[in-house]
Write a protein that holds these residues in place. Structure first.
Motif, PDB file in Angstrom:
ATOM      1  N   LEU A 189       0.449 -22.660 -16.070  1.00 39.50           N
ATOM      2  CA  LEU A 189       1.229 -22.176 -14.934  1.00 39.50           C
ATOM      3  C   LEU A 189       1.525 -20.688 -15.081  1.00 39.50           C
ATOM      4  O   LEU A 189       1.339 -19.910 -14.137  1.00 39.50           O
ATOM      5  N   ARG A 190       1.950 -20.276 -16.262  1.00 41.27           N
ATOM      6  CA  ARG A 190       2.251 -18.863 -16.479  1.00 41.27           C
ATOM      7  C   ARG A 190       1.007 -18.004 -16.316  1.00 41.27           C
ATOM      8  O   ARG A 190       1.047 -16.924 -15.715  1.00 41.27           O
ATOM      9  N   TYR A 191      -0.105 -18.476 -16.845  1.00 41.37           N
ATOM     10  CA  TYR A 191      -1.338 -17.682 -16.798  1.00 41.37           C
ATOM     11  C   TYR A 191      -1.840 -17.500 -15.368  1.00 41.37           C
ATOM     12  O   TYR A 191      -2.249 -16.395 -14.972  1.00 41.37           O
ATOM     13  N   VAL A 192      -1.830 -18.589 -14.614  1.00 39.98           N
ATOM     14  CA  VAL A 192      -2.349 -18.530 -13.246  1.00 39.98           C
ATOM     15  C   VAL A 192      -1.415 -17.734 -12.339  1.00 39.98           C
ATOM     16  O   VAL A 192      -1.860 -16.954 -11.489  1.00 39.98           O
ATOM     17  N   LEU A 193      -0.106 -17.913 -12.526  1.00 39.08           N
ATOM     18  CA  LEU A 193       0.837 -17.142 -11.723  1.00 39.08           C
ATOM     19  C   LEU A 193       0.725 -15.652 -11.997  1.00 39.08           C
ATOM     20  O   LEU A 193       0.865 -14.825 -11.078  1.00 39.08           O
ATOM     21  N   ALA A 194       0.464 -15.296 -13.238  1.00 38.32           N
ATOM     22  CA  ALA A 194       0.315 -13.879 -13.567  1.00 38.32           C
ATOM     23  C   ALA A 194      -0.852 -13.270 -12.799  1.00 38.32           C
ATOM     24  O   ALA A 194      -0.716 -12.218 -12.155  1.00 38.32           O
ATOM     25  N   GLY A 195      -2.013 -13.946 -12.837  1.00 40.91           N
ATOM     26  CA  GLY A 195      -3.183 -13.416 -12.148  1.00 40.91           C
ATOM     27  C   GLY A 195      -3.027 -13.391 -10.643  1.00 40.91           C
ATOM     28  O   GLY A 195      -3.315 -12.385  -9.979  1.00 40.91           O
ATOM     29  N   ASN A 196      -2.538 -14.495 -10.074  1.00 43.41           N
ATOM     30  CA  ASN A 196      -2.405 -14.555  -8.624  1.00 43.41           C
ATOM     31  C   ASN A 196      -1.273 -13.682  -8.112  1.00 43.41           C
ATOM     32  O   ASN A 196      -1.342 -13.163  -6.986  1.00 43.41           O
ATOM     33  N   GLY A 197      -0.237 -13.503  -8.931  1.00 44.58           N
ATOM     34  CA  GLY A 197       0.830 -12.597  -8.537  1.00 44.58           C
ATOM     35  C   GLY A 197       0.333 -11.169  -8.413  1.00 44.58           C
ATOM     36  O   GLY A 197       0.681 -10.444  -7.460  1.00 44.58           O
ATOM     37  N   ILE A 198      -0.483 -10.751  -9.366  1.00 43.95           N
ATOM     38  CA  ILE A 198      -1.083  -9.415  -9.297  1.00 43.95           C
ATOM     39  C   ILE A 198      -1.943  -9.280  -8.045  1.00 43.95           C
ATOM     40  O   ILE A 198      -1.877  -8.277  -7.324  1.00 43.95           O
ATOM     41  N   SER A 199      -2.749 -10.305  -7.761  1.00 45.76           N
ATOM     42  CA  SER A 199      -3.601 -10.264  -6.565  1.00 45.76           C
ATOM     43  C   SER A 199      -2.783 -10.192  -5.286  1.00 45.76           C
ATOM     44  O   SER A 199      -3.119  -9.455  -4.355  1.00 45.76           O
ATOM     45  N   ALA A 200      -1.698 -10.976  -5.225  1.00 43.92           N
ATOM     46  CA  ALA A 200      -0.877 -11.013  -4.012  1.00 43.92           C
ATOM     47  C   ALA A 200      -0.209  -9.670  -3.736  1.00 43.92           C
ATOM     48  O   ALA A 200      -0.043  -9.271  -2.574  1.00 43.92           O
ATOM     49  N   VAL A 201       0.188  -8.971  -4.799  1.00 44.78           N
ATOM     50  CA  VAL A 201       0.802  -7.657  -4.633  1.00 44.78           C
ATOM     51  C   VAL A 201      -0.237  -6.625  -4.194  1.00 44.78           C
ATOM     52  O   VAL A 201       0.008  -5.785  -3.320  1.00 44.78           O
ATOM     53  N   LEU A 202      -1.417  -6.690  -4.809  1.00 39.79           N
ATOM     54  CA  LEU A 202      -2.448  -5.693  -4.528  1.00 39.79           C
ATOM     55  C   LEU A 202      -3.110  -5.879  -3.167  1.00 39.79           C
ATOM     56  O   LEU A 202      -3.556  -4.902  -2.553  1.00 39.79           O
ATOM     57  N   CYS A 203      -3.189  -7.125  -2.687  1.00 38.43           N
ATOM     58  CA  CYS A 203      -3.967  -7.401  -1.472  1.00 38.43           C
ATOM     59  C   CYS A 203      -3.507  -6.560  -0.270  1.00 38.43           C
ATOM     60  O   CYS A 203      -4.318  -5.825   0.318  1.00 38.43           O
ATOM     61  N   PRO A 204      -2.248  -6.637   0.154  1.00 33.82           N
ATOM     62  CA  PRO A 204      -1.863  -5.820   1.318  1.00 33.82           C
ATOM     63  C   PRO A 204      -1.962  -4.320   1.059  1.00 33.82           C
ATOM     64  O   PRO A 204      -2.257  -3.549   1.978  1.00 33.82           O
ATOM     65  N   LEU A 205      -1.748  -3.910  -0.209  1.00 34.33           N
ATOM     66  CA  LEU A 205      -1.845  -2.480  -0.532  1.00 34.33           C
ATOM     67  C   LEU A 205      -3.270  -1.969  -0.397  1.00 34.33           C
ATOM     68  O   LEU A 205      -3.509  -0.873   0.137  1.00 34.33           O
ATOM     69  N   LEU A 206      -4.226  -2.763  -0.870  1.00 30.05           N
ATOM     70  CA  LEU A 206      -5.623  -2.339  -0.804  1.00 30.05           C
ATOM     71  C   LEU A 206      -6.199  -2.474   0.608  1.00 30.05           C
ATOM     72  O   LEU A 206      -7.046  -1.677   1.019  1.00 30.05           O
ATOM     73  N   VAL A 207      -5.740  -3.488   1.350  1.00 27.68           N
ATOM     74  CA  VAL A 207      -6.263  -3.700   2.702  1.00 27.68           C
ATOM     75  C   VAL A 207      -5.767  -2.618   3.661  1.00 27.68           C
ATOM     76  O   VAL A 207      -6.544  -2.074   4.454  1.00 27.68           O
ATOM     77  N   TYR A 208      -4.474  -2.278   3.592  1.00 28.57           N
ATOM     78  CA  TYR A 208      -3.895  -1.355   4.577  1.00 28.57           C
ATOM     79  C   TYR A 208      -3.706   0.079   4.060  1.00 28.57           C
ATOM     80  O   TYR A 208      -4.473   0.966   4.457  1.00 28.57           O
ATOM     81  N   PRO A 209      -2.744   0.364   3.174  1.00 33.26           N
ATOM     82  CA  PRO A 209      -2.563   1.773   2.790  1.00 33.26           C
ATOM     83  C   PRO A 209      -3.795   2.405   2.150  1.00 33.26           C
ATOM     84  O   PRO A 209      -4.121   3.565   2.414  1.00 33.26           O
ATOM     85  N   ALA A 210      -4.490   1.622   1.293  1.00 28.51           N
ATOM     86  CA  ALA A 210      -5.688   2.175   0.639  1.00 28.51           C
ATOM     87  C   ALA A 210      -6.879   2.256   1.595  1.00 28.51           C
ATOM     88  O   ALA A 210      -7.881   2.909   1.285  1.00 28.51           O
ATOM     89  N   GLY A 211      -6.788   1.567   2.722  1.00 25.99           N
ATOM     90  CA  GLY A 211      -7.825   1.668   3.749  1.00 25.99           C
ATOM     91  C   GLY A 211      -9.109   0.924   3.456  1.00 25.99           C
ATOM     92  O   GLY A 211     -10.138   1.188   4.079  1.00 25.99           O
ATOM     93  N   LEU A 212      -9.080  -0.061   2.518  1.00 24.83           N
ATOM     94  CA  LEU A 212     -10.301  -0.792   2.186  1.00 24.83           C
ATOM     95  C   LEU A 212     -10.599  -1.924   3.162  1.00 24.83           C
ATOM     96  O   LEU A 212     -11.689  -2.495   3.133  1.00 24.83           O
ATOM     97  N   GLY A 213      -9.629  -2.296   3.982  1.00 25.85           N
ATOM     98  CA  GLY A 213      -9.851  -3.365   4.944  1.00 25.85           C
ATOM     99  C   GLY A 213     -10.158  -4.693   4.282  1.00 25.85           C
ATOM    100  O   GLY A 213      -9.571  -5.051   3.263  1.00 25.85           O
ATOM    101  N   LEU A 214     -11.110  -5.425   4.872  1.00 29.09           N
ATOM    102  CA  LEU A 214     -11.472  -6.745   4.360  1.00 29.09           C
ATOM    103  C   LEU A 214     -11.894  -6.704   2.897  1.00 29.09           C
ATOM    104  O   LEU A 214     -11.538  -7.585   2.102  1.00 29.09           O
TER     105      LEU A 214
END
Length: 444
Positions: free
Chosen positions: A170-195
């Protein structure tokens, strides 16, 4: 353990509910983390418009075939590890995880190469649209690089569940997915990478999760060299689970292809409801994960009475949870879809699938619970046959008839309903027969 008078099979033993839920609750976190991240991903991409959402739908279906097709790396490893753990042979149990991890690396690298070569043609076949194909391939080429990491995480979950340790995964998977969840909107919108930003975020999170599972194996101080005979034995069990998974893949790939050929709005709606279905399937499967560990350990220690008692408990818990989810998602039917998209065409298509999804939850609760029991017992051949027959007689005919007759999402989800009813009949009859309860550290 104390026997109880309300066991469904005379002469069975139950385990305390806290034992079941002590394994199930952390497993729920692990099972829910990935589809919950996909729901976040879907919501982020959905606000880009119908085309990126359709591209994510097609690309996501293709990528999901990897983890779904190779479930033996988690479920098969749990079954083998749990029996050895129940027999008091922990070092051998952990060694199953080592060999499963080697298989994950080997198979993962092969799939990376194959995926890069075939991403375009496969996406084209599924989408039926040049624009959707282009969006799907741009996402998929990045996401496929994480294939070995996905499989390593699956193997790690498998052996840890088998030794009844669901807290660390649980700790291992939450760590990885938590990082992804934080990065996703940042990379899609402010960073301009879109999909493509969502695929990069997913890949970065997978690096973290897989690294933690490898580190856990290294701390166990067991031999890390590949052992061909153990890997071959795992592949033997894996063969039945892979064939079973092929039935699932044929169903869901067909559903995505038919939805894509209905309209861009229909495939977007299908993506939303399908991801909720996957999410709730894994929620329901959390108690089944406990069943795999407890049933396997009981049979490994020679106690078929305890295994049958756990099976009865898990089935009841699955039914109750399914009824609760049915009521909950009926109540939010007018609100929840709007969290994923504001596109009016997609929202208009959602109800054609939504009410099938809601009504199926109690049936799914029982089916997934008994699936967990039978997987824990290593009864993979029966599950293979039951799933293949249910797909051939239920889902696939109606899905493709929906394309020919223009039934749309309602036809697709009618096929899924029939598929689940056929599976329900098969697994309930098998559970009641007791023929799955074969004792021993290794199932003959």
């Amino acid at each position: 353990m104390n026997s109880t008078q309300d066991d469904p099979v005379p002469g069975t033993e139950r385990v305390p509910p806290r034992t079941v839920f002590g394994l199930a609750v952390p497993a729920l976190g692990v099972l829910a983390a990935e589809p919950l991240y996909v729901l976040v991903d879907t919501a982020v991409v959905g606000h880009l418009g119908a085309l990126p959402l359709a591209g994510l739908a097609v690309g996501g279906v293709i990528l999901s075939q990897i983890s779904t097709q190779l479930t033996f790396l988690s479920y098969g490893t749990t079954s083998r590890t749990a029996r050895l753990h129940g027999a008091g042979r922990r070092a051998e149990a952990v060694s199953e995880g080592v060999q499963a991890t080697w298989l994950a690396v080997i198979v993962g690298l092969i799939l990376v190469v194959a995926g890069q070569l075939l991403a375009g043609p496969i996406a084209g076949v599924l989408s039926g649209s040049g624009e959707v194909t282009g969006a799907a391939v741009s996402w998929l080429r990045i996401a496929l690089l994480g294939t070995p990491l996905i499989l390593i995480t699956m193997a790690g979950n498998g052996w840890m569940r088998g030794v009844q340790d669901t807290a660390r995964p649980l700790r291992y998977v939450l760590a990885g997915n938590g990082i992804s969840a934080v990065l996703c909107p940042l990379l899609v919108y402010p960073a301009g990478l879109g999909l493509e930003g969502s695929a990069v975020a997913n890949l970065i999170g997978q690096v973290f999760s897989a690294g933690l599972f490898v580190r856990a194996l290294l701390t166990e101080k067991v031999p890390m060299r590949p052992r061909r005979e153990v890997m071959w034995a795992q592949l033997g069990l894996g063969r039945d689970l892979v064939l079973r998974s092929l039935a699932f893949q044929a169903c869901f790939v067909s559903a995505a292809a038919v939805a894509a050929r209905t309209s861009t709005e229909a495939v977007g709606a299908h993506q939303i409801v399908l991801q909720l279905w996957v999410f709730l399937s894994l929620v329901l499967d959390s108690v089944a994960i406990a069943a795999q560990a407890l049933v396997g350990a009981a049979l490994g220690s020679g106690s078929s009475r305890r295994a049958r008692g756990v099976a009865g408990q898990i089935t009841r818990y699955g039914l109750i949870l399914g009824v609760v989810l049915c009521g909950l998602f009926a109540a939010v039917s007018q609100v929840l879809p709007r969290a994923f998209t504001t596109d009016p065409g997609v929202l208009a298509e959602v109800p054609h699938a939504w009410w099938f999804f809601v009504a199926l939850q109690p049936i799914a609760g029982v089916v997934f619970a008994i699936d967990g029991v039978l997987l824990g017992a290593g009864d993979a051949a029966f599950l293979r046959n039951a799933t293949l027959l249910s797909a051939a007689l239920g889902f696939l005919p109606l899905v493709w008839a929906s394309l020919g007759f223009g039934w749309g999402l309602a036809g697709i989800w009618t096929g899924l309903s029939l598929f689940m009813v056929f599976r329900l009949i098969a697994v309930v009859l098998r559970w009641r027969s007791g023929r799955w309860a074969v004792v021993g550290a290794v199932r003959a």
